[in-house]
Enzyme design. Structure first.
Site, PDB file in Angstrom:
ATOM      1  N   CYS A  16      -7.705 -84.188 -35.021  1.00 14.81           N
ATOM      2  CA  CYS A  16      -7.023 -83.840 -33.771  1.00 14.81           C
ATOM      3  C   CYS A  16      -6.889 -85.064 -32.872  1.00 14.81           C
ATOM      4  O   CYS A  16      -7.807 -85.882 -32.753  1.00 14.81           O
ATOM      5  CB  CYS A  16      -7.811 -82.760 -33.018  1.00 14.81           C
ATOM      6  SG  CYS A  16      -7.622 -81.116 -33.699  1.00 14.81           S
ATOM      7  N   ARG A  56      -7.155 -74.909 -39.085  1.00 23.39           N
ATOM      8  CA  ARG A  56      -8.203 -75.884 -39.370  1.00 23.39           C
ATOM      9  C   ARG A  56      -9.573 -75.360 -38.942  1.00 23.39           C
ATOM     10  O   ARG A  56     -10.599 -75.828 -39.455  1.00 23.39           O
ATOM     11  CB  ARG A  56      -7.929 -77.209 -38.656  1.00 23.39           C
ATOM     12  CG  ARG A  56      -6.764 -78.013 -39.240  1.00 23.39           C
ATOM     13  CD  ARG A  56      -6.675 -79.388 -38.603  1.00 23.39           C
ATOM     14  NE  ARG A  56      -7.969 -80.053 -38.660  1.00 23.39           N
ATOM     15  CZ  ARG A  56      -8.574 -80.598 -37.613  1.00 23.39           C
ATOM     16  NH1 ARG A  56      -8.013 -80.583 -36.427  1.00 23.39           N
ATOM     17  NH2 ARG A  56      -9.759 -81.169 -37.747  1.00 23.39           N
ATOM     18  N   LYS A  96     -17.540 -73.984 -39.291  1.00 24.75           N
ATOM     19  CA  LYS A  96     -16.887 -75.086 -40.000  1.00 24.75           C
ATOM     20  C   LYS A  96     -17.688 -76.373 -39.839  1.00 24.75           C
ATOM     21  O   LYS A  96     -17.886 -77.127 -40.806  1.00 24.75           O
ATOM     22  CB  LYS A  96     -15.473 -75.292 -39.444  1.00 24.75           C
ATOM     23  CG  LYS A  96     -14.737 -76.480 -40.049  1.00 24.75           C
ATOM     24  CD  LYS A  96     -13.500 -76.881 -39.274  1.00 24.75           C
ATOM     25  CE  LYS A  96     -13.853 -77.678 -38.030  1.00 24.75           C
ATOM     26  NZ  LYS A  96     -12.715 -78.483 -37.522  1.00 24.75           N
ATOM     27  N   ASN A  97     -18.179 -76.610 -38.634  1.00 23.47           N
ATOM     28  CA  ASN A  97     -18.870 -77.866 -38.353  1.00 23.47           C
ATOM     29  C   ASN A  97     -20.281 -77.912 -38.906  1.00 23.47           C
ATOM     30  O   ASN A  97     -20.967 -78.928 -38.765  1.00 23.47           O
ATOM     31  CB  ASN A  97     -18.874 -78.133 -36.842  1.00 23.47           C
ATOM     32  CG  ASN A  97     -17.489 -78.470 -36.320  1.00 23.47           C
ATOM     33  OD1 ASN A  97     -16.622 -78.898 -37.076  1.00 23.47           O
ATOM     34  ND2 ASN A  97     -17.267 -78.253 -35.034  1.00 23.47           N
ATOM     35  N   ASP A 104     -15.429 -78.077 -26.815  1.00 22.89           N
ATOM     36  CA  ASP A 104     -14.599 -77.245 -27.682  1.00 22.89           C
ATOM     37  C   ASP A 104     -14.282 -75.879 -27.078  1.00 22.89           C
ATOM     38  O   ASP A 104     -13.495 -75.116 -27.648  1.00 22.89           O
ATOM     39  CB  ASP A 104     -15.274 -77.052 -29.042  1.00 22.89           C
ATOM     40  CG  ASP A 104     -15.054 -78.231 -29.982  1.00 22.89           C
ATOM     41  OD1 ASP A 104     -14.292 -79.140 -29.612  1.00 22.89           O
ATOM     42  OD2 ASP A 104     -15.642 -78.242 -31.078  1.00 22.89           O
ATOM     43  N   ARG A 164     -12.617 -91.415 -30.345  1.00 28.24           N
ATOM     44  CA  ARG A 164     -13.673 -91.022 -31.273  1.00 28.24           C
ATOM     45  C   ARG A 164     -13.905 -92.080 -32.366  1.00 28.24           C
ATOM     46  O   ARG A 164     -13.762 -91.813 -33.547  1.00 28.24           O
ATOM     47  CB  ARG A 164     -13.357 -89.661 -31.907  1.00 28.24           C
ATOM     48  CG  ARG A 164     -13.173 -88.576 -30.877  1.00 28.24           C
ATOM     49  CD  ARG A 164     -13.323 -87.197 -31.454  1.00 28.24           C
ATOM     50  NE  ARG A 164     -12.214 -86.821 -32.314  1.00 28.24           N
ATOM     51  CZ  ARG A 164     -12.095 -85.629 -32.887  1.00 28.24           C
ATOM     52  NH1 ARG A 164     -13.022 -84.722 -32.709  1.00 28.24           N
ATOM     53  NH2 ARG A 164     -11.060 -85.337 -33.638  1.00 28.24           N
TER      54      ARG A 164
END
Length: 412
Positions: free
Chosen positions: A112, A392, A17-18, A300, A117
């Site tokens: 999230c 997600r 996804k990233n 993560d 951030r």
């Protein structure tokens, strides 16, 4: 789910996804059709698809995991709050739109709730390249003529910040140097894509990246790299259930820090060019971890590894250095019988004999995965609520676990 069953078999890893999200954003740097393959079907991908369509791009799935993006008719340059509020990666349109069209208005992003951030690194980078930035009414309003290469030094490594500057500088006049750049594999994937589009880039994977921009970039076809966090999640699940699982279509070199810790804990780990097999025939022993930017132990994977350590023999000290609010899963693991004490950014995990199934609530994407992993090993039934978080970042996670023998199902 009903825990207590060893996971066995093989599982195919989806695209990252990233990497897919910045690849979709990078398509805005060109006019024409780009084809991106190995894109996972996820809530965040769908949100980004809607955002690109809002901008005027035509976006369609042409195959199960292939997406075609035609940017020929892009005529809108704002990313509204309704589309951006659920996903931080939406800010990735800032660099491409500013570089290609000289203007954009992007809502401050959501995502999230694992820490502040801030996007000040993104904004500073755009200003260094010649952009004029205003913050008003919850929006970033940016304008520029043609961007110009600059020497940009981040105070700390930032993945999306590096990606935004990388994309913007690909169309900037002259040479850009990014110091203290993030080194994640997803950065390398984006750099490879931009290079194929025509930009001159070197140094990705190190703390110093050099970019020589071009006046125009061309559309392309691109394959997204495998998801290293999904890879790690399935390996940890195999370890906690005492099973034997082979993950395929992965890149072992992308999770070296995790593999080292799994071996240190007593798991048998073997690997090839695009596969990893983990076998755990007995109990695991506690090991300490400290999260840090790549190539360190990924933040993560912290929640998933904590679930594993809750059943390991001994005491594990887990230190979180990346996000200040990333222990929200601890309270839910305690409900399942884990023994965890938090002191600031450190969690002390004392291994217990067993976990017990319980109703628990997901608080963010990776916390969701940790609760599923704990539930797979727990005695009795576990009900994980608010699973929209998991959608997600994990493609058909319950189907993949089912394929490994887990007793798990999604209920409405």
């Amino acid at each position: 789910m009903t825990g207590g069953k060893k996971l066995n078999g093989e599982v195919l890893i989806s695209g990252a996804k990233n990497s897919a999200l910045p690849a979709m954003a990078a398509s805005l740097l060109t006019r024409g059709k780009s084809v991106i393959r190995n894109v996972p079907h996820l809530r965040d991908i769908e949100t980004f698809r809607l955002l690109l369509q809002h901008l005027g791009a035509k976006v369609k799935w042409t195959d199960t995991n292939t997406i075609e993006i035609d940017t020929s008719a892009v005529n809108c340059f704002d990313a509204p709050y309704d589309l951006v509020r659920t996903m931080r990666a939406s800010v990735l349109v800032l660099g491409p739109l500013l570089a290609k069209y000289g203007k954009t208005k992007v809502s401050l992003p959501g995502g999230c709730a694992i820490g502040a951030r801030p996007i000040n690194f993104h904004l500073h980078g755009m200003e260094q390249l010649g952009g004029k930035i205003k913050l008003e009414n919850g929006y970033v309003d940016a304008t520029a003529g043609r961007l110009a290469g600059a020497h940009i030094a981040f105070d700390m490594p930032t993945v999306t910040g590096t990606e935004n500057v990388l994309m913007a500088s690909a169309l900037a006049k002259g040479k850009t140097v990014i110091e203290n750049a993030a080194c994640e594999p997803e950065i390398g994937d984006l750099a490879g894509m931009l290079r194929q589009m025509g930009a001159k880039i070197s140094g990705e994977g190190t703390e110093r990246i050099e970019v020589t921009g071009r006046a125009k970039l061309k559309p392309l076809e691109w394959d997204v790299i495998p998801d290293r966090i999904e890879t790690g999640t399935f390996l940890v699940a195999a370890a906690i259930t005492g099973g034997e699982v082979t993950v395929r279509k992965c890149v072992p070199n992308h999770i070296t820090a995790l593999l080292n810790k799994l071996r240190e804990s007593g798991a048998n780990v073997t690997e090839g060019e695009d596969w990893i097999t983990l076998k755990n025939g007995g109990g695991l022993k506690s090991v300490d971890i400290k999260t840090s930017p790549y190539p360190g132990f990924a933040t993560d994977m912290q929640a998933q590894f904590m679930a594993l350590m809750s059943l390991a023999e001994g005491v594990s000290v887990i230190t979180e250095t990346v996000f200040e609010n990333r222990f929200m899963h601890v309270g839910e693991l305690l409900r399942m019988g884990a023994d965890i004490t938090i002191n600031g950014n450190t969690a002390v995990v004392r291994g217990v004999k067993s976990l017990k199934g319980a109703p628990v609530m997901a608080t963010d994407l990776r916390a969701s995965a940790s609760l599923i992993i704990a539930g797979l090993a727990a005695k009795g039934d576990t009900l994980v609520q608010r699973i929209y978080h998991i959608d997600r970042g994990y493609e058909k996670i319950e189907k993949k676990f089912e394929g490994l023998g887990a007793r798990i199902k999604r209920i409405s």
